[in-house]
Write an enzyme that holds these catalytic residues in place. Structure first.
Site, PDB file in Angstrom:
ATOM      1  N   TYR A  52       0.858  -1.183   0.000  1.00  0.00           N
ATOM      2  CA  TYR A  52       0.000   0.000   0.000  1.00  0.00           C
ATOM      3  C   TYR A  52       0.893   1.232   0.000  1.00  0.00           C
ATOM      4  O   TYR A  52       1.548   1.545   0.989  1.00  0.00           O
ATOM      5  CB  TYR A  52      -0.910  -0.031   1.213  1.00  0.00           C
ATOM      6  CG  TYR A  52      -1.900   1.112   1.322  1.00  0.00           C
ATOM      7  CD1 TYR A  52      -2.128   1.996   0.274  1.00  0.00           C
ATOM      8  CD2 TYR A  52      -2.642   1.291   2.487  1.00  0.00           C
ATOM      9  CE1 TYR A  52      -3.037   3.026   0.380  1.00  0.00           C
ATOM     10  CE2 TYR A  52      -3.559   2.308   2.608  1.00  0.00           C
ATOM     11  CZ  TYR A  52      -3.756   3.189   1.556  1.00  0.00           C
ATOM     12  OH  TYR A  52      -4.660   4.205   1.677  1.00  0.00           O
ATOM     13  N   LYS A 104      -1.283  -1.331  -4.163  1.00  0.00           N
ATOM     14  CA  LYS A 104      -2.409  -0.392  -4.065  1.00  0.00           C
ATOM     15  C   LYS A 104      -1.812   0.999  -4.247  1.00  0.00           C
ATOM     16  O   LYS A 104      -1.179   1.536  -3.338  1.00  0.00           O
ATOM     17  CB  LYS A 104      -3.123  -0.518  -2.727  1.00  0.00           C
ATOM     18  CG  LYS A 104      -4.284   0.465  -2.564  1.00  0.00           C
ATOM     19  CD  LYS A 104      -4.893   0.373  -1.168  1.00  0.00           C
ATOM     20  CE  LYS A 104      -5.980   1.420  -0.969  1.00  0.00           C
ATOM     21  NZ  LYS A 104      -6.517   1.416   0.420  1.00  0.00           N
TER      22      LYS A 104
END
Length: 298
Positions: free
Chosen positions: A132, A160
């Site tokens: 992320y 992400k």
């Protein structure tokens, strides 16, 4: 390995502040019934950090019960690498299909420190990992150079991408091809990211409007951009509610209005009130009154 719409689900609470497992099971089930491709539990910008590790594992186990053969992914976002590794180990033992890992949420680690921390967490959990990258929220940018450096570890399978710079999606693909499953993590950049090559969407407002979110993704994958864009333009005011300090309260309000769920949050958060609440209600109500008829898709 992973693709499609994977919601970052919200955590539901009873009046006494305990986990409302029944309501989570109901709401998670609605996501899967709409055609979502997995679920991510205990998001880092959501209420994951407000839960104990035992609570997060309990939510993960419920998530896995609901997703069945589709991935149930636990967010690992701890201040310290030691704590992150401990949670990764617990998640693996509890049956997680993967982890979404955030570098330190408190200390702004440099390039070397970020790489070392991510490798340590990967080794501890020994599960597929979605990295992320959100430099705006955490001030730690997992750059394309870092992704290239981490590419030698097959456990790092996805990214992400939440840098808020749509150019980053193309930069990663140009440099690394299909090495990582590239997800957009910014709701109101989803159409743009999917248009330039992202294969998935870690979504927020999907929790209140799952069918519309899935429709946009599926239409984009079928090269039906005009139809997807029409829905996306209707969706944009709602998607903007995800890009906010108050995203949890905004999304839970939308869930309450659209799905009859609850707005309970864990302190220090409080439910919206005053003009802030009235504005969000206007946006949500207007969207509900003008919901588009969704086309058929494969």
């Amino acid at each position: 390995m992973w693709q499609g719409v994977i919601p970052a689900v919200s955590t539901k609470f009873n009046e006494d502040g305990s986990l409302d497992m029944g309501e989570m099971e109901r709401c998670f089930g609605l996501q899967m019934e709409a055609g979502c491709d997995g679920l991510i539990a205990c998001g880092s910008l959501g209420e994951g950090p407000m839960l104990t590790q035992d609570e997060r594992i309990a939510v993960l186990r419920l998530t896995k019960q609901v997703t069945g053969s589709k991935p149930a992914i636990l967010t690992v976002a701890e201040a310290g690498t030691r704590e992150a590794c401990a949670l990764a180990e617990k998640a693996a033992k509890a049956g997680a299909d993967g982890l979404m890992v955030v570098p330190s949420t408190i200390y702004h680690s440099n390039h070397r420190e970020t790489i070392v921390a991510l490798r340590a967490i990967a080794a501890a959990g020994d599960l597929p990992i979605m990295i992320y990258s959100n430099r705006l929220a955490y001030r730690v940018d997992v750059t394309t150079d870092m992704l290239e450096e981490l590419a030698d570890d097959a456990r790092f399978v996805a990214v992400k991408e939440s840098s808020d710079d749509i150019r980053r999606t193309t930069e990663i693909i140009n440099r690394l091809g299909q090495r990582y499953d590239l997800f957009t993590g910014v709701d109101n950049l989803a159409f743009e990211a999917l248009a330039v090559g992202a294969v998935g969407w870690v979504a927020g407002l999907v929790l209140a409007f799952p069918k519309e979110t899935v429709a946009i993704f599926r239409l984009m994958k079928e090269d039906r951009q005009a139809e997807a864009l029409s829905i996306y333009r209707w969706f944009r005011p709602l998607l903007d509610l995800d890009v906010s300090t108050y995203l949890v309260q905004n999304i839970k309000l939308a869930e309450a209005m659209a799905l009859g769920s609850t707005e309970r949050v864990r302190a220090p958060r409080l439910p919206l009130e005053g003009e802030q609440r009235a504005r969000a209600e206007r946006i949500i109500r207007a969207a509900m009154e003008t919901r588009p008829q969704l086309p058929r898709f494969g």
